[in-house]
Design a protein around this motif. Structure first.
Motif, PDB file in Angstrom:
ATOM      1  N   ASN A  28       0.852  -1.260  -0.244  1.00  0.00           N
ATOM      2  CA  ASN A  28       0.061   0.077  -0.150  1.00  0.00           C
ATOM      3  C   ASN A  28       1.208   0.596   0.053  1.00  0.00           C
ATOM      4  O   ASN A  28      -0.071   2.522   0.086  1.00  0.00           O
ATOM      5  N   PRO A  81       2.608   4.637  -1.263  1.00  0.00           N
ATOM      6  CA  PRO A  81       1.231   5.406  -1.968  1.00  0.00           C
ATOM      7  C   PRO A  81       2.976   5.668  -3.282  1.00  0.00           C
ATOM      8  O   PRO A  81       3.893   6.152  -3.451  1.00  0.00           O
ATOM      9  N   HIS A  82       2.451   6.247  -4.675  1.00  0.00           N
ATOM     10  CA  HIS A  82       3.083   6.101  -5.674  1.00  0.00           C
ATOM     11  C   HIS A  82       3.100   7.333  -6.323  1.00  0.00           C
ATOM     12  O   HIS A  82       1.419   8.052  -6.105  1.00  0.00           O
ATOM     13  N   LYS A  83       3.263   8.245  -7.397  1.00  0.00           N
ATOM     14  CA  LYS A  83       3.005   9.639  -7.638  1.00  0.00           C
ATOM     15  C   LYS A  83       3.382   9.125  -9.178  1.00  0.00           C
ATOM     16  O   LYS A  83       4.728   8.171  -9.645  1.00  0.00           O
ATOM     17  N   ASN A 123      -2.480   2.867  -4.252  1.00  0.00           N
ATOM     18  CA  ASN A 123      -1.974   4.030  -3.201  1.00  0.00           C
ATOM     19  C   ASN A 123      -1.676   5.252  -4.178  1.00  0.00           C
ATOM     20  O   ASN A 123      -0.473   6.016  -3.726  1.00  0.00           O
ATOM     21  N   GLY A 124      -2.616   5.665  -4.860  1.00  0.00           N
ATOM     22  CA  GLY A 124      -1.584   6.506  -6.130  1.00  0.00           C
ATOM     23  C   GLY A 124      -2.751   6.979  -7.123  1.00  0.00           C
ATOM     24  O   GLY A 124      -4.616   5.880  -7.333  1.00  0.00           O
TER      25      GLY A 124
END
Length: 473
Positions: free
Chosen positions: A175, A177-179, A464-465
């Motif tokens: 889980n 976060p990524h961008k 999660n992004g």
């Protein structure tokens, strides 16, 4: 090398959960939680997880891989790319071409896990840990190169800082976060990863050919800088790579060895792949299209594509033979075994060097570039046909270098990435054209088809992004 230990992937997920529940400390019977460096290093040897990254639809778009008529009678993602259908909505159709995306990120995830846990792995020295981490950084960067040159626009300095590329994920946590970063950011990340790997002690001689060595790192940097049109840096790293390995395979000898079987009328022999694990041109072996768990056959190519090979090309004559089966006529692949379709080879580096030398030539003196190209050609073109090439313009030089490179690196990401690079540059852009069933089809340099759409599963379930499509259809 084919039957290496396969780690239980569910165990890897447990290592990244943040819960403190006691039941997570229970190891299922027969399974093992990695702890030693040897445990973690084994993950690099699971080629199906880390090295099997197909780029199939780019091969269809270039018409490098043959598609039979029965597969072109309906609108599918395959037929849209193969027939350059500008009107079809590939985003809707892209529920099938998920291999490139998920397999690339599978490799990234494995590398992320290693980079997170190897620093505390047991039964190892700091030098040994650094070596495994260096391998992981090069492999992660190479995986991002495929993603960035498949699902996003090509690198152009003026727009790279604003156009979106692909999600940058640096954690193995499920889980995390990524961008979705810009093209510039993903290229900066790749370069940083590889240069850190070099500083970390990437060895001149790696553990195996499926572990990228120092020459592989230099070769990959040459590829990346060429894609960025930074020809001086590309040339520098090409020379550094060739200092590590400058061997070229003699394809004319291979053809002579198998000529009788190849030329026998009506015969389609199964020849041993020369470009496997022991290929002298390898810096780093990565299967790409071919499944690493078993030997596969060479892909077939269209008749029109076969016409793009140079006369007397022993590599072509050794690998394909004209065949008609029912309504389809194509060149059937003759080799069977393993193929370095996603790794790095000396031939690619020689041709990077040739292009860079051609671009820096002054006074129409392209002799240095042609010397490099001819060195490669001499190992490919039959002696009775071979003649050294000379040119007087940059356009001529690029055309000849590109011909050899497209042919030698067929079925890899490189011809597709190069085509996009030349299209963006403009000067050497090409409009592709063909006739099928009496109708003419064209693919222009500005077509949206040069960027593959993210698969539906990735956009609908981005974790999660968020993921923004880089194409409209």
């Amino acid at each position: 090398m084919k039957k290496i230990l396969f780690m239980i992937m569910s165990v890897l997920g447990w290592m990244n959960l943040t819960s403190c529940n006691d039941y997570l400390d229970i190891v299922p019977k027969g399974n093992k939680i990695p702890a030693t460096l040897a445990d973690f290093e084994a993950l690099l040897r699971d080629e199906y997880t880390i090295g099997y990254i197909p780029v199939t639809n780019s091969l269809y778009l270039l018409n490098d891989k043959f598609v039979g008529q029965s597969s072109l009678n309906s609108v599918t993602l395959t037929s849209v790319n193969y027939l350059w259908n500008e009107t079809a909505d590939r985003i809707v159709l892209n529920n099938q071409d998920e291999g490139t995306y998920y397999r690339s990120y599978m490799a990234v995830s494995t590398c992320n896990l290693l980079l997170e846990h190897v620093p505390v792995a047991t039964e190892a020295t700091d030098s040994e840990r650094n070596e495994v981490m260096a391998y992981a950084k090069v492999i992660r960067a190479m995986s991002y190169y495929i993603l960035a040159n498949y699902y996003a626009d090509t690198y152009v300095a003026a727009t790279a800082g604003t156009k979106l590329s692909v999600p940058l994920i640096t954690s193995a946590d499920i889980n995390a976060p990524h961008k979705q970063v810009t093209i510039q950011e993903i290229y900066d990340f790749m370069i940083k990863d590889v240069k850190e790997a070099i500083q970390q002690g990437l060895p001149r001689q790696s553990k195996t050919v499926i572990h990228p060595n120092l020459g592989a790192a230099y070769a990959f940097l040459a590829r990346v800088y060429l894609q960025m049109a930074n020809y001086e840096e590309a040339l520098k790293y090409a020379d550094m790579a060739l200092e590590q390995n400058d061997n070229l395979y003699d394809w004319t000898s291979y053809y002579d060895t198998h000529k009788e079987a190849i030329t026998k009328e009506g015969s389609y022999p199964s020849l041993p792949s020369a470009a496997g694990y022991d290929y002298v041109e390898n810096y780093y072996f990565r299967c790409g299209e071919g499944n690493p768990n078993y030997a596969t056959g060479e892909l077939n190519i269209p008749v029109e594509r076969a016409a793009g090979f140079e006369e007397g090309d022993a590599r072509f004559l050794s690998r394909w033979k004209l065949r008609t089966v029912n309504q389809d006529t194509y060149y059937q692949g003759l080799a069977r075994g393993y193929f370095n379709g996603a790794g790095l080879t000396t031939c690619e580096v020689y041709l990077i060097k040739a292009e860079c030398l051609a671009r820096r030539a002054t006074g129409n003196d392209f002799s240095a570039a042609m010397d490099v190209l001819n060195k490669v050609r001499k190992t490919r073109i039959l002696p009775e046909v071979y003649q050294p090439l000379q040119v007087s313009t940059l356009t001529e030089a690029i055309d000849l270098i590109r011909r050899t490179k497209d042919n030698d690196l067929i079925f890899t990401i490189v011809p597709f990435a190069d085509a996009r690079r030349f299209n963006a540059e403009g000067t050497f852009a090409r409009t592709l054209s063909k006739t099928w069933k009496g109708q003419t089809y064209t693919l222009i340099p500005a077509s949206h088809l040069w960027i593959m759409p993210f698969p539906a599963g990735a956009v609908q379930n981005p974790g999660n992004g968020t993921i923004t499509q880089n194409v409209s259809k």
